[in-house]
Design an enzyme around this catalytic site. Structure first.
Site, short mmCIF file in Angstrom:
data_model
loop_
_atom_site.label_atom_id
_atom_site.label_comp_id
_atom_site.label_asym_id
_atom_site.label_seq_id
_atom_site.Cartn_x
_atom_site.Cartn_y
_atom_site.Cartn_z
N GLY A 295 39.94 46.84 50.53
CA GLY A 295 39.75 46.13 49.26
C GLY A 295 40.41 46.85 48.11
N GLY B 247 43.70 46.73 47.58
CA GLY B 247 44.92 46.03 47.18
C GLY B 247 46.19 46.52 47.85
N SER C 210 47.93 45.28 50.34
CA SER C 210 48.94 44.26 50.63
C SER C 210 49.69 43.87 49.36
CB SER C 210 48.32 43.04 51.31
OG SER C 210 47.46 42.37 50.43
N ASP D 270 44.80 40.80 42.57
CA ASP D 270 45.36 42.00 43.20
C ASP D 270 46.79 42.24 42.73
OD1 ASP D 270 43.02 41.91 44.64
OD2 ASP D 270 43.96 42.40 46.55
O1 PMV Z 1 41.53 41.57 49.03
P1 PMV Z 1 40.42 42.17 48.22
O2 PMV Z 1 39.40 42.83 49.06
O3 PMV Z 1 40.90 42.99 47.08
O4 PMV Z 1 39.58 40.95 47.58
C1 PMV Z 1 40.19 39.99 46.84
C2 PMV Z 1 39.23 39.46 45.83
C3 PMV Z 1 38.71 38.08 46.08
O5 PMV Z 1 38.21 37.63 44.82
C4 PMV Z 1 37.56 38.10 47.09
C5 PMV Z 1 39.75 37.10 46.59
C6 PMV Z 1 40.84 36.79 45.59
O6 PMV Z 1 41.86 36.23 46.03
O7 PMV Z 1 40.68 37.05 44.40
#
Ligand code: PMV
Length: 334
Positions: A104, A106, A108, A150
Site C-alpha cells: 500500500g 504505491g 506500482s 497514488d
Molecule cells: O493501492 P493502495 O493500497 O495504495 O490503495 C489504493 C487506495 C484505494 O483508495 C483503496 C483505491 C484507489 O484507487 O484510490
C-alpha cells in the site's frame, strides 16, 4: 535513494524517479469522489531508459520482462510505450529502488511514473502531462479502476488533497511530522479490496454514510495539517481506522499493528491504502522508536518517514526493508 535529475541534454540514457506514498486519510472513500490525503515518500523507484529491444529489467530484483508479454509489468510497460507512441522494439528500461511492495506504499504508481518519465525523456516526449497519462494507463493494468491518488502522490512527492473530480492540491503543512510505517507482511490486493467495498455498498446502502464520513475525516485532517495540530490528526487516524474496519478492509495483522502502536505511545494509528494486508501508519511524537520496537518484537518490520518537509529528501530511516519487487508485479523472479 535520491531522485536523480533528468538529464535532458546529451544522448545518454535518461533516468527518472517515482515516489512511494502513504494515504493519510480517505482511502476507499476516494473511489467515490470523496476527498483523501496523500503524502509522497522519499523512498521510491528509479527508471533508466535508453535504446534497446523492448526489455524491462531490474537486476536487483532479478526481474526481466518484455513489453506486452503475459506479465502485468510487461503489459503495463506496453501501455506506457503505446501512450507515448514509442516503438516498443527499440527501447529498454532498467528499474531500481528501495520501496517495499504490495504494502500500500504505491510501488506500482512509482514504477509507472518513473518508467513513463524516463522513456518520455529519452524519446523527446512530454515528461509532464503525457507521461502522467501513460503512467495512469499502467495503473489501470495493475489495479483496474484506480482513483488516481497514488499517481498524484508518486509524481509530486508532496502532501496533498486528492479528489477524483478535482485532482491533486498540495497542502501547506505547518510543521513536518514523523510517521511510523508498519508492514503487515501480508500482500494486499487493491483491486480485490476495492471490488469488495463496492459489493458491500451495493448490498448495504448505509455503507455510503461510512464513505461520506471518511471523506469528512480527510477534510478535517487537512485543516489539522495546516494548523500543525498533530494531536487532532492522531485522533482522526483512529476514527479513520474504525471506518475502514467498518468497510471490512482491516485484518487481524493490521489491527494488531494498530493496537501495538497505540500501546507504545502512538496518539493515532490506522491502516493505509487498500487494506486486507499492506501497511499501517502511526503518529507517535517522541515514541517512534518505541513503536518500531514493539512491532519488531511482534515480528513486524517498520520504518520512519517524515512527511510535510520542505526538503525533498525528507529524512527516512528504513529499518529492515527488504521486500522483493517481482511478486508485486505479477511476475516470478528469474
Ligand atoms: O493501492 P493502495 O493500497 O495504495 O490503495 C489504493 C487506495 C484505494 O483508495 C483503496 C483505491 C484507489 O484507487 O484510490
Amino acid at each position: 535513494m535520491r531522485d536523480a535529475p533528468l538529464d535532458l541534454h546529451g544522448d545518454g540514457p535518461r533516468r527518472a524517479f517515482g515516489h512511494g506514498k502513504v494515504i493519510l486519510l480517505g482511502e476507499h472513500a476516494v473511489v467515490y469522489d470523496q476527498p483523501a490525503l496523500g503524502a509522497g515518500l522519499s523512498l521510491g523507484v528509479w527508471a533508466e531508459a535508453g535504446d534497446g529491444t523492448g526489455e524491462l529489467t531490474a537486476s536487483g530484483w532479478n526481474l526481466r520482462a518484455r513489453a506486452g508479454d503475459g506479465t502485468a509489468i510487461g503489459q503495463a510497460f506496453a501501455a506506457i510505450l503505446s501512450r507515448l507512441e514509442v516503438d516498443a522494439a527499440k527501447v529498454d528500461v532498467r528499474l531500481g529502488g528501495d520501496l517495499p511492495t504490495r504494502a500500500g506504499l504505491g510501488s506500482s504508481a512509482a514504477i509507472g511514473i518513473a518508467v513513463a518519465r524516463a522513456v518520455a525523456a529519452v524519446r523527446g516526449k512530454d515528461a509532464g502531462a503525457l507521461a502522467l497519462a501513460a503512467a495512469a494507463d499502467a495503473e489501470v493494468v495493475f489495479h483496474g479502476t484506480p482513483s488516481g491518488i497514488d499517481l498524484a502522490a508518486a509524481s509530486s512527492g508532496q502532501v496533498g488533497r486528492f479528489q477524483k473530480s478535482v485532482g491533486w492540491r498540495p497542502i501547506a503543512v505547518l510543521q513536518p511530522m514523523t510517521l511510523c510505517v508498519g508492514l503487515s507482511g501480508v500482500a494486499r490486493d487493491t483491486r480485490a479490496q476495492v471490488d469488495a467495498v463496492r459489493r458491500l455498498r451495493d448490498r448495504t446502502p448505509q455503507v455510503q454514510a461510512v464513505i461520506v464520513a471518511a471523506g469528512a475525516v480527510a477534510l478535517a485532517g487537512e485543516s489539522a495539517l495546516e494548523r500543525g495540530d498533530i494531536d487532532e490528526l492522531g485522533r482522526l487516524f483512529d476514527v479513520a481506522h474504525g471506518l475502514l474496519a467498518a468497510l471490512r478492509v482491516s485484518s487481524p495483522e493490521l489491527d494488531t499493528l494498530v493496537h501495538l502502536a497505540r500501546g507504545a505511545g502512538a496518539i493515532g494509528a490506522k491502516l493505509t491504502g487498500a487494506g486486507g494486508g499492506g501497511a499501517v501508519i502511526a503518529l507517535a511524537p517522541g515514541h517512534e522508536r518505541d513503536v518500531l520496537a514493539k512491532w519488531a518484537a511482534a515480528g513486524f518490520k517498520g520504518f520512519m518517514a517524515q512527511i510535510g518537509s520542505s526538503r525533498r529528501d525528507s529524512s527516512l530511516d528504513p529499518v529492515g526493508i527488504a521486500t522483493p519487487l517481482p511478486r508485486a508485479l505479477g511476475v516470478e523472479a528469474r
